[in-house]
Structure formats: structure tokens, C-alpha cells
Design a protein around this motif. Structure first.
Motif, PDB file in Angstrom:
ATOM      1  N   GLN A   1     -16.241   1.363 -21.629  1.00  0.00           N
ATOM      2  CA  GLN A   1     -17.025   0.326 -22.302  1.00  0.00           C
ATOM      3  C   GLN A   1     -16.424  -1.028 -21.920  1.00  0.00           C
ATOM      4  O   GLN A   1     -15.709  -1.643 -22.704  1.00  0.00           O
ATOM      5  CB  GLN A   1     -16.976   0.528 -23.822  1.00  0.00           C
ATOM      6  N   ALA A   2     -16.725  -1.461 -20.709  1.00  0.00           N
ATOM      7  CA  ALA A   2     -16.041  -2.620 -20.137  1.00  0.00           C
ATOM      8  C   ALA A   2     -16.269  -3.906 -20.926  1.00  0.00           C
ATOM      9  O   ALA A   2     -15.489  -4.850 -20.812  1.00  0.00           O
ATOM     10  CB  ALA A   2     -16.489  -2.820 -18.688  1.00  0.00           C
ATOM     11  N   ASN A   3     -17.309  -3.959 -21.740  1.00  0.00           N
ATOM     12  CA  ASN A   3     -17.599  -5.188 -22.483  1.00  0.00           C
ATOM     13  C   ASN A   3     -16.814  -5.291 -23.785  1.00  0.00           C
ATOM     14  O   ASN A   3     -16.872  -6.305 -24.472  1.00  0.00           O
ATOM     15  CB  ASN A   3     -19.096  -5.295 -22.784  1.00  0.00           C
ATOM     16  N   ILE A   4     -16.054  -4.249 -24.139  1.00  0.00           N
ATOM     17  CA  ILE A   4     -15.228  -4.297 -25.350  1.00  0.00           C
ATOM     18  C   ILE A   4     -13.932  -5.049 -25.055  1.00  0.00           C
ATOM     19  O   ILE A   4     -13.228  -4.752 -24.103  1.00  0.00           O
ATOM     20  CB  ILE A   4     -14.915  -2.878 -25.866  1.00  0.00           C
ATOM     21  N   MET A   5     -13.622  -6.022 -25.881  1.00  0.00           N
ATOM     22  CA  MET A   5     -12.424  -6.822 -25.697  1.00  0.00           C
ATOM     23  C   MET A   5     -11.317  -6.454 -26.683  1.00  0.00           C
ATOM     24  O   MET A   5     -10.147  -6.692 -26.412  1.00  0.00           O
ATOM     25  CB  MET A   5     -12.766  -8.305 -25.848  1.00  0.00           C
ATOM     26  N   LEU A   6     -11.694  -5.882 -27.823  1.00  0.00           N
ATOM     27  CA  LEU A   6     -10.752  -5.577 -28.896  1.00  0.00           C
ATOM     28  C   LEU A   6     -11.068  -4.180 -29.398  1.00  0.00           C
ATOM     29  O   LEU A   6     -12.171  -3.932 -29.885  1.00  0.00           O
ATOM     30  CB  LEU A   6     -10.912  -6.609 -30.013  1.00  0.00           C
TER      31      LEU A   6
END
Length: 300
Positions: free
Chosen positions: A117-122
Motif C-alpha cells: 500500500q505505497a500511499n500509506i505514510m503512517l
């Protein structure tokens, strides 16, 4: 991104070196290249115990920073981040409490999920708290109440006991340095969401966690900073003056009721006293059983 990403762990210690060692042993061999451990104990004897933890692990895996004072959680983690950045570029930072016990696949599961899920930052994770599971919570902006399910006006919060974060999500500081402890994970989650960054929590219980291991529940320190965190959060979450007045009013009512109940439960005026004090920025620290020492700042 390489198949074996560079991961740097960030951790704080406040006394209880044995607990920290137990935690670190469950993390060794999980793919963390280095753990930056900040000792907030403000005690020379405890500093030595923390520094001695290095000998239990391969050279360079554990690096200890002795803070100049008890910096609290937010500033302590920011200090760990500053030192980690000096070591080079990292693919991930892994924020860790020293009171967790990790399962063998904790790090690999977190990294795998974030890579998918490359768009997850945290990214957080569920924890086994003994009699219940800890996980994603939802913070109701107006009241300051936490819920386990989404409610009107709430937003998700990733608990701070174990968080995988992409370095690109951090601009200047990691946590707002105004928070000594309690509330900084709420502010961080809110800030990430306001910046359009996606946060998530892995639904698997991949660690065990017992809260309030260093703060002393019902102590003046604990009660003051719990309440203080609520007032600080209003400043971060309130969109305008009118909204902040509503938020302050609702919190005052709820926190007053909480203080009365806890004073009755513990047969102590401390919760009420702490609430009255929490509107002011005061140097409320845990009661030490050791003699204060001169400030030091070293890295091992």
C-alpha cells in the motif's frame, strides 16, 4: 525500493532497563538495521544501565543517546530522529515503545503491508493488552472522546506504541514538541490527514503492550499531562475561534467529571488538583528517588 529496506528504530527509555532489554531482544533479528535509543531517565546510575544494554547486541545495532534532561515523549523521539538522520538515508523509521513485546514477524508484516500500500505514510498495528486488543481509535474533535469505531466528527488515530513511518512524511519535526506526553499521536495523525497523507493500522495483534508502565497512573505527573494534552490538542484541531471555545467548554465539562470520579476512586485529590494545574505550562515531572545530577549529553 530494495528488497531489504533500511529501517531505523526510534525508542525512548525512562528507567526500567530490564524492561527495555526484554523489548529489544524481541526486536533483534527482525530486519531493523539500527535502533536509536534515547535515555530520558536523568539519572547517572540508570544511564550506565542503559549504556550497558549495547553489549547484548551486535556492534552498531543499538545506539544510546543520553538526553540532557527528561525531555518527554515528543522531544525525546524528535532527538532520536535527529540522530538517526545523521547516519544517512532510511527507507522507514519504526517508532517503538520500550514496554512492548514483539512477535517474530512484527517488522516484516509492517513493511510488507506498507510496500503493498505505497500511499500509506503512517502505519500502526494492533496490540494484545492482556484483557483486550488495542488498535485504531477514533478521536472525536469537539469532545475529545476516543471511540473504537468511527463516530460523527471523529478521525482515526494510529497509537504511538509502534508506528512505521515513511521519511517523506516528516518535514521538520516528527512530534509537536509542546507535548510532553499524551496527545502527541492524536496531533500527528491529524496533521498527516490534514496534509492529505494516508494512515492505517494493521489489524493483526503482532505485539503485546501494557500502557502506563513509566508514567504511574493516578500520579500527579500522569493526571497533569493527560489533561494538558487535551488543551494542547484543541489548539491544533480547532479551525477557528468559535470552534475552539466549544471544544474547550466540552472538554472542561468532561474532564471535570473525570477528575471527580478518579478522585473518588483513588481516594485522592490529585486528579482534581492536576486538572486545575493543567491550564498552565508547568515543569511537572515524575517523582525521582535519586539525587538530580548535572546535565549530560553523550552518544554510545
Amino acid at each position: 525500493m530494495p528488497s531489504s529496506p533500511r529501517i531505523c528504530g526510534l525508542m525512548l527509555a525512562y528507567f526500567k532497563a530490564d524492561m527495555t532489554l526484554k523489548c529489544l531482544r524481541t526486536l533483534a533479528g527482525q530486519g531493523i538495521e539500527t535502533i536509536m535509543l534515547v535515555d530520558n531517565s536523568h539519572c547517572p546510575e540508570e544511564h550506565q544501565r542503559t549504556l550497558q544494554l549495547v553489549q547484548h547486541f551486535p556492534k552498531g545495532w543499538l545506539k544510546v543517546v543520553i538526553a540532557e534532561d527528561n525531555l518527554g515523549f515528543a522531544k525525546g523521539m524528535n532527538l532520536a530522529l535527529d540522530h538517526a538522520r545523521q547516519l544517512g538515508e532510511w527507507d522507514y523509521f519504526l517508532l517503538l515503545n520500550n514496554d512492548i513485546t514483539a512477535k517474530p514477524d512484527l517488522v516484516s508484516q509492517l513493511v510488507e503491508y506498507m510496500q503493498q500500500q505505497a500511499n500509506i505514510m503512517l502505519l500502526g498495528v494492533h496490540a494484545d493488552a492482556g484483557d483486550h486488543l488495542q488498535g485504531k481509535l477514533y478521536y472525536q474533535r469537539l469532545t475529545g472522546l476516543m471511540f473504537t469505531k468511527p463516530t460523527l466528527g471523529s478521525f482515526p488515530v494510529v497509537p504511538g506504541y509502534c508506528v512505521l513511518i515513511q521519511p517523506t512524511a516528516i518535514s521538520d519535526h516528527l512530534f509537536d514538541p509542546r507535548y510532553f506526553m499524551y496527545g502527541e499521536d492524536v496531533e500527528l495523525s491529524w496533521r498527516m490527514l490534514q496534509q492529505g497523507k494516508k494512515i492505517a493500522i494493521l489489524p493483526k495483534p503482532l505485539l503485546a503492550h501494557k500502557s502506563a508502565q513509566s508514567s504511574g497512573e493516578a500520579s500527579l505527573f500522569y493526571e497533569y499531562h493527560i489533561n494538558r494534552g487535551h488543551w494542547l490538542i484543541v489548539q491544533a484541531l480547532g479551525h477557528n475561534h468559535v470552534e475552539r471555545i466549544i471544544m474547550y467548554t466540552l472538554r472542561l465539562l468532561l474532564l471535570s467529571a473525570r477528575a471527580v470520579l478518579r478522585s473518588w476512586r483513588f481516594r485522592s485529590m490529585t486528579p482534581l488538583k492536576a486538572l486545575l494545574m493543567s491550564g498552565l505550562r508547568l515543569p511537572i515531572r515524575p517523582v525521582l528517588t535519586v539525587k538530580p545530577h548535572e546535565k549530560t549529553y553523550t552518544v554510545a
